[in-house]
Scaffold this active site. Structure first.
Site: not given
Length: 559
Positions: A294-295, A468-470
């Site tokens: 994630d980021h 919110y980049h899983p």
């Protein structure tokens, strides 16, 4: 009708595309299962309302992580779309393909054929770039891409770009084209003033086809098998179990949390996870749920000394005027996500392509729209985008309604901590440049006193948020990679007739927001399933000449 050629689970960024592309053949039947309902909400369609659907249980699965051991045991939000269009219907609409080298890295990690030359044609096929088609951009695709109000409504956008140049970074005319590195204008998936989700871009046309059956508001429970062949999906709706069968293939597009959880509930995953959840082991696959990435990002905020920021538009009556104008004209501040300038830089010498991303916002506020303080301000959302830390997804039980265990292990790796120290210092340097002098007031956060390694580490642990980049939790890879769940055709190893197509299949996370590469994966996978492919395009990409020895380069794109 309960039997189709293809059953697609999840009408998200990739799933909508798969259903639309596969159903282009009138002789093929497709069922598309989705846990959510209609995306025809004003809050979804209006770009400026982006924070609202993400905070509504109706549209969001509402996942959260376990207490993260390297973030002071904080539990982190992990919103995922539960609506037609999936997360493309609740995201921030930032359109970032990732660096060309990110895609080449997938092939280097074992996903044969997943390189930039092979993927570029699919990026182009899916988009309609507002400036028209060229060597890098598509002009006739379903997804409209523009630049909001072209930075015309606020002088802070260009001031931020010039500040990046003042600091010695190049200008980039198109970070999704020849040159990602540098500072320039931001792109967004907005068409004619409305959100261009995968649902609106693809299903709006495809849903009327008689060979496409969309089944909303159902929760996929498990994949059905006949021996080692996937033959359908069992799902739950209104307290009942129902089944839908696939003559050819079952395709999971439930996302980086939903797809590994569904595989595990179906008996495919690490034996210890399945046994702990009391699920019989069908195929032991250690990589299902592993490699989760994630980021992270922070809001770097300053007071603004001129009355030009978005903070002036947060009163209820100003919001009402913005909304009314958008309803009538689809123009103005309602037609943008407000991230209209950006930057991509390298945090240290020896990196060939950027690992830090900036989203500039001419306001000081949280993602949920709450003001940071009383007054004018501006901020950048910033964070390192190539983390070394890895997490996992694991089901708690066989119950499809039980939220899975999610642990990202953020900042477990020492390099990730150093990247954050570099990020804070490099960002402050950019924001202190002369081009922002006429606008810059006091630093709201982190605050100039946050300077030492120890102070930065502590502030980041307490304030960092997920971008919110899983992703990457059901990765593609080579046959000899025990952690690679999928082959290069997105097929699940050990069974027949089962694929996964969404952001979970990435071998590594890209430098940028994930909606664009997720949609590209849907486009390319649709062709792989159909046994066809677009010709590769060997377009050149920019690499700084001095990347081995220097952290920044002023050579780059021309204005």
């Amino acid at each position: 009708m309960r039997e189709f050629d293809y059953v697609v689970v999840g009408a998200g960024s990739a799933g909508c595309i798969l259903a639309a592309r596969l159903s282009e053949d009138p002789d093929v039947t497709v069922a598309l299962l989705e846990a959510g309902g209609s995306d025809n909400s004003l809050f979804i369609r209006m770009p400026t309302a982006l924070s609202i659907p993400m905070n509504m249980d109706t549209f969001n699965w509402g996942y959260e992580s376990e207490p993260e051991p390297h973030l002071d045991a904080r539990q982190m939000d992990c919103p995922r779309g539960k609506v037609m269009g999936g997360s493309s219907s609740i995201n921030g609409m930032a359109f970032v393909r990732g660096n060309a080298h990110d895609i080449d890295q997938w092939e280097q990690l074992g996903a044969k054929g997943w390189n930039y030359a092979n993927c570029l044609p699919y990026y182009k096929r899916m988009e309609s770039w507002h400036l028209g088609e060229n060597q890098y951009r598509g002009g006739k695709g379903p997804v409209g891409i523009n630049a909001g109000n072209d930075m015309k409504l606020n002088p802070l956008y260009e001031a931020f770009i010039h500040a990046g140049e003042d600091a010695g970074y190049p200008f980039t005319a198109d970070y999704n084209g020849y040159q990602q590195e540098g500072f320039g204008q931001k792109h967004m998936s907005v068409a004619d003033g409305e959100r261009a989700s995968s649902s609106r871009s693809y299903l709006a046309v495809a849903k009327s086809r008689p060979n496409l059956n969309i089944i909303p508001r159902v929760t996929a429970d498990q994949v059905l098998f006949d021996g080692k062949k996937a033959i359908g999906v069992r799902y739950r709706t209104s307290g009942r179990y129902l089944k839908v069968f696939a003559k050819r293939e079952v395709i999971l597009s439930a996302g980086s949390i939903g797809s590994p959880a569904l595989l595990q509930r179906s008996g495919i995953g690490p034996a210890n996870v399945l046994e702990a959840a009391d699920v019989p082991v069908r195929i032991e696959s250690a990589g299902v749920g592993a490699n989760l990435q994630d980021h992270l990002e922070v809001y770097f905020q300053y007071e603004c000394t001129q009355p030009v920021s978005l903070n002036r538009h947060l009163s209820w009556w100003r919001k009402g005027l913005i909304g009314a104008r958008w309803v009538m004209t689809k123009q103005g501040l309602g037609a943008t996500n407000h991230f209209e300038s950006c930057g991509f830089i390298r945090s240290r010498a020896g990196l060939k392509w950027p690992n830090i991303q900036y989203h500039f916002l001419p306001g000081a506020m949280r993602y949920d729209g709450r003001a940071a303080f009383a007054g004018d301000g501006f901020q950048v959302h910033v964070g390192p985008n190539k983390p070394q830390s890895r997490g996992y997804v694991a089901i708690r039980s066989a119950d499809a309604y039980a939220k899975p265990i999610i642990r990202f292990n953020y900042l477990e790796h020492e390099q990730d901590k150093q990247d954050w120290r570099d990020t804070i210092r490099l960002t402050r340097e950019v924001l202190q440049q002369k081009s922002l002098n006429e606008f810059r007031g006091a630093e709201i956060q982190p605050g100039l006193h946050i300077e030492s390694d120890e102070a930065i580490d502590a502030w980041v642990r307490a304030n960092v948020e997920s971008a919110y980049h899983p992703s990457c939790s059901v990765k593609m890879g080579a046959d000899d990679d025990n952690m690679a769940v999928l082959d290069e055709q997105c097929r699940v190893r050990g069974v027949d007739g089962l694929r996964v197509v969404d952001s979970s299949i990435f071998p590594s996370i890209t430098n940028g927001n994930l909606n664009a590469p997720s949609m590209m994966v849907g486009e390319r996978a649709a062709d792989l399933i159909r046994g066809q492919s677009l010709p590769a395009e060997d377009a050149p990409v920019w690499v700084p000449d001095n990347w081995q020895d220097n952290q920044r380069s002023v050579t780059g794109g021309d204005r």
